[in-house]
Scaffold this motif. Structure first.
Motif, PDB file in Angstrom:
ATOM      1  N   VAL A   1       0.596  -1.052  -0.214  1.00 11.22           N
ATOM      2  CA  VAL A   1      -0.449   0.268  -0.069  1.00 11.22           C
ATOM      3  C   VAL A   1       0.847   1.005   0.028  1.00 11.22           C
ATOM      4  CG1 VAL A   1      -2.126  -0.939   0.690  1.00 11.22           C
ATOM      5  CG2 VAL A   1      -0.287  -0.309   2.558  1.00 11.22           C
ATOM      6  N   GLN A   2       1.843   0.701  -0.146  1.00 10.00           N
ATOM      7  CA  GLN A   2       3.272   2.036   0.173  1.00 10.00           C
ATOM      8  C   GLN A   2       2.883   2.751   0.812  1.00 10.00           C
ATOM      9  OE1 GLN A   2       2.951   1.643  -5.083  1.00 10.00           O
ATOM     10  NE2 GLN A   2       3.046   4.007  -4.539  1.00 10.00           N
ATOM     11  N   LYS A   3       3.226   2.705   2.336  1.00 10.87           N
ATOM     12  CA  LYS A   3       3.095   3.276   3.626  1.00 10.87           C
ATOM     13  C   LYS A   3       3.926   2.438   4.329  1.00 10.87           C
ATOM     14  CE  LYS A   3      -2.105   4.024   3.944  1.00 10.87           C
ATOM     15  NZ  LYS A   3      -2.789   4.342   4.325  1.00 10.87           N
ATOM     16  N   VAL A   4       4.643   3.986   5.341  1.00 10.94           N
ATOM     17  CA  VAL A   4       5.311   3.823   6.441  1.00 10.94           C
ATOM     18  C   VAL A   4       4.886   4.444   8.020  1.00 10.94           C
ATOM     19  CG1 VAL A   4       7.736   4.101   6.808  1.00 10.94           C
ATOM     20  CG2 VAL A   4       7.324   3.689   4.454  1.00 10.94           C
ATOM     21  N   SER A   5       4.961   3.756   8.756  1.00  6.73           N
ATOM     22  CA  SER A   5       4.509   4.331   9.559  1.00  6.73           C
ATOM     23  C   SER A   5       5.780   4.204  10.399  1.00  6.73           C
ATOM     24  CB  SER A   5       3.356   3.352  10.922  1.00  6.73           C
ATOM     25  OG  SER A   5       3.470   4.127  11.910  1.00  6.73           O
ATOM     26  N   VAL A   6       5.805   4.823  11.529  1.00 10.33           N
ATOM     27  CA  VAL A   6       6.838   5.006  11.944  1.00 10.33           C
ATOM     28  C   VAL A   6       7.493   6.665  13.794  1.00 10.33           C
ATOM     29  CG1 VAL A   6       7.652   7.528  11.067  1.00 10.33           C
ATOM     30  CG2 VAL A   6       9.627   6.515  12.638  1.00 10.33           C
ATOM     31  N   LYS A   7       7.782   6.310  14.886  1.00 11.94           N
ATOM     32  CA  LYS A   7       7.163   6.121  15.845  1.00 11.94           C
ATOM     33  C   LYS A   7       9.225   7.143  15.161  1.00 11.94           C
ATOM     34  CE  LYS A   7       8.824   4.047  20.126  1.00 11.94           C
ATOM     35  NZ  LYS A   7       8.378   3.233  21.263  1.00 11.94           N
ATOM     36  N   GLY A   8       8.543   8.447  16.448  1.00 15.42           N
ATOM     37  CA  GLY A   8       9.427   9.494  16.887  1.00 15.42           C
ATOM     38  C   GLY A   8       8.997   9.887  18.194  1.00 15.42           C
ATOM     39  N   ARG A   9      11.180  10.554  18.827  1.00 13.74           N
ATOM     40  CA  ARG A   9       9.947  11.285  20.040  1.00 13.74           C
ATOM     41  C   ARG A   9      11.270  12.217  20.248  1.00 13.74           C
ATOM     42  NH1 ARG A   9      11.736   7.311  24.583  1.00 13.74           N
ATOM     43  NH2 ARG A   9      10.932   5.971  23.480  1.00 13.74           N
ATOM     44  N   ALA A  10      10.953  13.149  20.681  1.00 15.61           N
ATOM     45  CA  ALA A  10      11.840  14.489  21.240  1.00 15.61           C
ATOM     46  C   ALA A  10      11.555  15.264  22.444  1.00 15.61           C
ATOM     47  CB  ALA A  10      11.372  15.436  19.860  1.00 15.61           C
ATOM     48  N   ARG A  11      12.116  16.223  22.505  1.00 17.22           N
ATOM     49  CA  ARG A  11      10.927  17.496  23.710  1.00 17.22           C
ATOM     50  C   ARG A  11      11.606  18.433  22.844  1.00 17.22           C
ATOM     51  NH1 ARG A  11      11.100  17.327  28.294  1.00 17.22           N
ATOM     52  NH2 ARG A  11      11.322  20.100  30.239  1.00 17.22           N
ATOM     53  N   PHE A  12       9.481  18.957  23.574  1.00 15.78           N
ATOM     54  CA  PHE A  12       9.236  20.253  22.605  1.00 15.78           C
ATOM     55  C   PHE A  12       9.381  20.902  22.953  1.00 15.78           C
ATOM     56  CE2 PHE A  12       7.583  16.247  19.848  1.00 15.78           C
ATOM     57  CZ  PHE A  12       8.153  17.099  18.490  1.00 15.78           C
ATOM     58  N   THR A  13       9.197  22.874  22.842  1.00 16.20           N
ATOM     59  CA  THR A  13       9.496  23.760  23.718  1.00 16.20           C
ATOM     60  C   THR A  13       8.414  24.342  23.111  1.00 16.20           C
ATOM     61  OG1 THR A  13      11.211  23.546  24.406  1.00 16.20           O
ATOM     62  CG2 THR A  13      10.291  25.857  24.355  1.00 16.20           C
ATOM     63  N   TRP A  14       6.904  24.682  23.180  1.00 13.46           N
ATOM     64  CA  TRP A  14       5.729  25.916  22.768  1.00 13.46           C
ATOM     65  C   TRP A  14       6.584  27.128  23.111  1.00 13.46           C
ATOM     66  CZ3 TRP A  14       1.417  25.020  20.445  1.00 13.46           C
ATOM     67  CH2 TRP A  14       0.709  25.557  20.098  1.00 13.46           C
ATOM     68  N   LEU A  15       6.999  28.309  21.779  1.00 18.42           N
ATOM     69  CA  LEU A  15       8.074  29.051  21.858  1.00 18.42           C
ATOM     70  C   LEU A  15       7.358  30.362  22.632  1.00 18.42           C
ATOM     71  CD1 LEU A  15       9.548  28.733  18.228  1.00 18.42           C
ATOM     72  CD2 LEU A  15      10.236  28.107  20.037  1.00 18.42           C
ATOM     73  N   SER A  16       6.327  30.285  22.585  1.00 17.56           N
ATOM     74  CA  SER A  16       5.494  31.911  22.958  1.00 17.56           C
ATOM     75  C   SER A  16       5.792  31.856  24.494  1.00 17.56           C
ATOM     76  CB  SER A  16       4.374  32.150  22.745  1.00 17.56           C
ATOM     77  OG  SER A  16       3.907  31.729  23.007  1.00 17.56           O
ATOM     78  N   SER A  17       5.425  30.624  25.137  1.00 21.58           N
ATOM     79  CA  SER A  17       5.164  29.956  26.227  1.00 21.58           C
ATOM     80  C   SER A  17       7.095  29.311  26.962  1.00 21.58           C
ATOM     81  CB  SER A  17       4.266  28.937  27.214  1.00 21.58           C
ATOM     82  OG  SER A  17       4.816  27.739  26.785  1.00 21.58           O
ATOM     83  N   GLU A  18       7.410  29.032  26.353  1.00 16.41           N
ATOM     84  CA  GLU A  18       9.306  28.499  26.582  1.00 16.41           C
ATOM     85  C   GLU A  18       9.334  27.945  27.866  1.00 16.41           C
ATOM     86  OE1 GLU A  18      11.096  31.465  28.288  1.00 16.41           O
ATOM     87  OE2 GLU A  18      12.168  31.788  26.249  1.00 16.41           O
ATOM     88  N   GLN A  19       7.182  26.676  27.477  1.00 15.01           N
ATOM     89  CA  GLN A  19       6.886  25.272  28.312  1.00 15.01           C
ATOM     90  C   GLN A  19       7.476  24.425  27.642  1.00 15.01           C
ATOM     91  OE1 GLN A  19       3.585  25.508  30.424  1.00 15.01           O
ATOM     92  NE2 GLN A  19       4.617  26.298  31.543  1.00 15.01           N
ATOM     93  N   SER A  20       8.440  23.153  28.081  1.00 19.12           N
ATOM     94  CA  SER A  20       9.469  21.763  27.374  1.00 19.12           C
ATOM     95  C   SER A  20       8.550  20.834  27.742  1.00 19.12           C
ATOM     96  CB  SER A  20      10.633  21.847  27.711  1.00 19.12           C
ATOM     97  OG  SER A  20      10.741  22.831  27.342  1.00 19.12           O
ATOM     98  N   TRP A  21       7.482  19.960  26.937  1.00 21.15           N
ATOM     99  CA  TRP A  21       7.509  18.594  27.509  1.00 21.15           C
ATOM    100  C   TRP A  21       8.446  17.621  26.500  1.00 21.15           C
ATOM    101  CZ3 TRP A  21       4.866  21.796  24.364  1.00 21.15           C
ATOM    102  CH2 TRP A  21       4.573  21.115  23.139  1.00 21.15           C
ATOM    103  N   ASP A  22       8.392  16.298  26.987  1.00 22.55           N
ATOM    104  CA  ASP A  22       9.130  15.092  26.464  1.00 22.55           C
ATOM    105  C   ASP A  22       7.709  14.518  25.682  1.00 22.55           C
ATOM    106  OD1 ASP A  22      11.677  15.521  27.104  1.00 22.55           O
ATOM    107  OD2 ASP A  22      10.595  14.762  28.890  1.00 22.55           O
ATOM    108  N   GLU A  23       7.644  14.312  24.113  1.00 26.63           N
ATOM    109  CA  GLU A  23       6.490  13.533  23.708  1.00 26.63           C
ATOM    110  C   GLU A  23       7.225  12.268  22.926  1.00 26.63           C
ATOM    111  OE1 GLU A  23       4.158  15.065  19.606  1.00 26.63           O
ATOM    112  OE2 GLU A  23       4.321  16.350  22.217  1.00 26.63           O
ATOM    113  N   ILE A  24       6.281  11.285  22.918  1.00 29.62           N
ATOM    114  CA  ILE A  24       6.840  10.184  21.690  1.00 29.62           C
ATOM    115  C   ILE A  24       5.311  10.333  20.925  1.00 29.62           C
ATOM    116  CG2 ILE A  24       6.211   7.576  20.801  1.00 29.62           C
ATOM    117  CD1 ILE A  24       7.441   7.833  23.795  1.00 29.62           C
ATOM    118  N   PHE A  25       5.849  10.444  19.368  1.00 35.25           N
ATOM    119  CA  PHE A  25       4.444  10.632  18.184  1.00 35.25           C
ATOM    120  C   PHE A  25       4.159   9.795  17.227  1.00 35.25           C
ATOM    121  CE2 PHE A  25       8.131  13.711  17.410  1.00 35.25           C
ATOM    122  CZ  PHE A  25       8.947  13.113  16.134  1.00 35.25           C
TER     123      PHE A  25
END
Length: 148
Positions: A89-113
């Motif tokens: 079906v020409q698809k790829v699924s992949v798991k990612g992870r990172a630490r994101f920061t919302w720029l205007s508030s400067e608040q960060s969180w670790d996330e799996i997506f």
């Protein structure tokens, strides 16, 4: 070109590597189809963040999605793993992870997506779907993300 598992895996890894390397939207667009209409869609309620629950359609729309992400969030330590490739079906699924920061508030969180990527016959992305922690993004946008 005959689409193989290796072709799809290479194409998906190339896009993910460029995104994790913080390439600009124009560089990311080299991974997207020029022969099919493209769409980027990050699942979630549109009221929670400007990049959620909206279909960013066409190459200009997908570029706008990446520009919106870059103007709203920063990230560090992004990595991808667990690529699942389906050449039928020409698809790829992949798991990612990172630490994101919302720029205007400067608040960060670790996330799996998760990404699900659909490809055309040239191994270029046509559909780019993201599932992520929309609650954390929303709370960070409001400066209400608990760090405790």
């Amino acid at each position: 070109m005959r689409i193989t598992r290796d072709n799809l895996l290479h194409a998906a890894k190339s896009l993910c590597t460029d995104f994790a390397s913080k390439k600009d939207p124009d560089a990311l667009m080299t991974h997207f189809s020029t022969t099919h209409q493209c769409v980027a869609y990050e699942h979630g309620l549109p009221i929670l963040a400007p990049f959620l629950g909206r279909h960013f359609v066409g190459r200009d729309g997908v570029r706008d999605y990446f520009k919106t992400i870059a103007s709203t969030l920063s990230f560090d330590r992004m990595e991808f793993s667990e690529y699942i490739v389906d050449p039928e079906v020409q698809k790829v699924s992949v798991k990612g992870r990172a630490r994101f920061t919302w720029l205007s508030s400067e608040q960060s969180w670790d996330e799996i997506f998760t990404y699900v990527l659909d490809f055309d016959d040239d191994c270029k992305v046509t559909d780019y779907h993201v599932w992520a922690d929309t609650g954390a993004a929303y709370l960070a946008s409001k400066g209400q993300l608990s760090t405790g």
